[in-house]
Enzyme design. Structure first.
Site, PDB file in Angstrom:
ATOM      1  N   GLU A  21       0.836  -1.213   0.000  1.00  0.00           N
ATOM      2  CA  GLU A  21       0.000   0.000   0.000  1.00  0.00           C
ATOM      3  C   GLU A  21       0.868   1.259   0.000  1.00  0.00           C
ATOM      4  OE1 GLU A  21      -2.758   1.416  -0.258  1.00  0.00           O
ATOM      5  OE2 GLU A  21      -4.418   0.027   0.138  1.00  0.00           O
ATOM      6  N   ASN A 153     -10.518   5.485   2.408  1.00  0.00           N
ATOM      7  CA  ASN A 153      -9.550   5.233   1.342  1.00  0.00           C
ATOM      8  C   ASN A 153      -9.589   6.363   0.307  1.00  0.00           C
ATOM      9  OD1 ASN A 153      -7.561   3.361   0.446  1.00  0.00           O
ATOM     10  ND2 ASN A 153      -8.972   1.672   0.875  1.00  0.00           N
ATOM     11  N   ASP A 202     -10.032   1.604  -4.077  1.00  0.00           N
ATOM     12  CA  ASP A 202      -8.995   1.558  -3.046  1.00  0.00           C
ATOM     13  C   ASP A 202      -8.230   2.881  -3.104  1.00  0.00           C
ATOM     14  OD1 ASP A 202      -6.853   0.681  -1.261  1.00  0.00           O
ATOM     15  OD2 ASP A 202      -7.460  -1.367  -1.709  1.00  0.00           O
TER      16      ASP A 202
END
Length: 289
Positions: A21, A153, A202
């Site tokens: 991430e 997100n 995301d």
């Protein structure tokens, strides 16, 4: 309309990212920072040499941003800290949710107001709306800006800093009018509510033309979303579960993409870091403080 589906991709790591991430391009150092939330570790990659360094973290690390003086700001399960990569030392700043044990800190970005914006997520399945979005000032003041979120997100800002984007990965991508002088949000509007087939939203990045590039984590793609609403284009990527794009390189035309490990339809796909070249550069990002 589609992005280039014949795009050539480069893979940058030889090991598994369980939950890759938060790629962030560090223009001063010409390196990329990214995390594996569950390792837990922060990584720095020099794309020119291929050299990769690992910075172990003491708790799950949801996101990272650039800070003044060569430091970074990191969102750990134990709170938000400043991190000095030279001395490898952490300095505690604030914990937005010290008493919400079911949540952990997730996506975070430095906004055009010089503050660190970080959201939480319900860290159990099924996801419940226990999460929030916070604004953290350089002196450690923490303000809750949004509540009732499942998985915070997709934070990003328009090139001029007057529009803020935010996604709930179990819902919609929304835009807000944003005041860089005081961090105030107003006039929320929903841009898109993607299906699992289109790719649940995301992490994200914005290009210099103001388009919002969203990782379609359930569909193996990057979706290009219009600031006026709707998915304009979709680019397949060679990983099943991309988690966040980031523009980098000297010309900001290299798109770095993290991903997570998954086994959809019984086929294992290991999380990784990949990149490709783009026709449009990304919008510059801010520093904490």
């Amino acid at each position: 309309m589609h992005l280039d589906s014949t795009q050539s991709f480069t893979r940058h790591v030889s090991f598994e990212l369980v939950l890759g991430e938060s790629p962030v391009w560090d223009d001063d150092r010409q390196i990329l920072w990214f995390v594996d939330i569950l390792a837990p570790a922060l990584y720095q990659l020099d794309p020119a040499s291929g050299q990769l360094a690992t910075h172990p973290m003491p708790a799950a690390v949801g996101s990272v941003g650039l800070a003044q003086g060569g430091r970074l700001i990191v969102a750990l399960r134990s709170g938000v800290h400043l991190y000095d990569p030279a001395s490898r030392s952490l300095e505690f700043l604030v914990h937005p949710e010290p008493n919400v044990s079911i949540n952990r800190l997730n996506d975070g970005k430095v906004g055009p107001d010089g503050c660190f914006w970080v959201g939480s997520m319900h860290d159990s399945v099924p996801r419940l709306p226990t999460a929030s979005l916070y604004r953290i000032t350089p002196d450690g003041r923490c303000t809750r800006m949004l509540g009732g979120v499942n998985v915070s997100n997709g934070l990003a800002w328009s090139p001029d800093g007057t529009t803020m984007y935010h996604a709930d990965s179990r819902g919609s991508v929304s835009a807000y009018d944003f005041d860089p002088a005081n961090g105030q949000m107003s006039r929320m509007r929903v841009l898109v509510t993607p299906s699992e087939e289109e790719g649940l939203a995301d992490g994200a990045a914005v290009d210099v033309d103001g388009f919002y590039w969203s990782a379609g984590v359930t569909a193996g793609c990057i979706n290009k979303i219009s600031p006026a609403g709707g998915i304009l284009a979709s680019m397949p990527v060679p990983t099943d579960a991309p988690t966040m794009p980031c523009f980098g390189g000297r010309d900001l035309r290299t798109l770095f993409i993290t991903s997570l490990s998954t086994a959809r339809n019984g086929k294992p796909d290991l999380g990784t870091l990949i990149s490709c070249r783009t026709d449009v550069p990304g919008a510059p990002i801010g520093k904490f403080g």
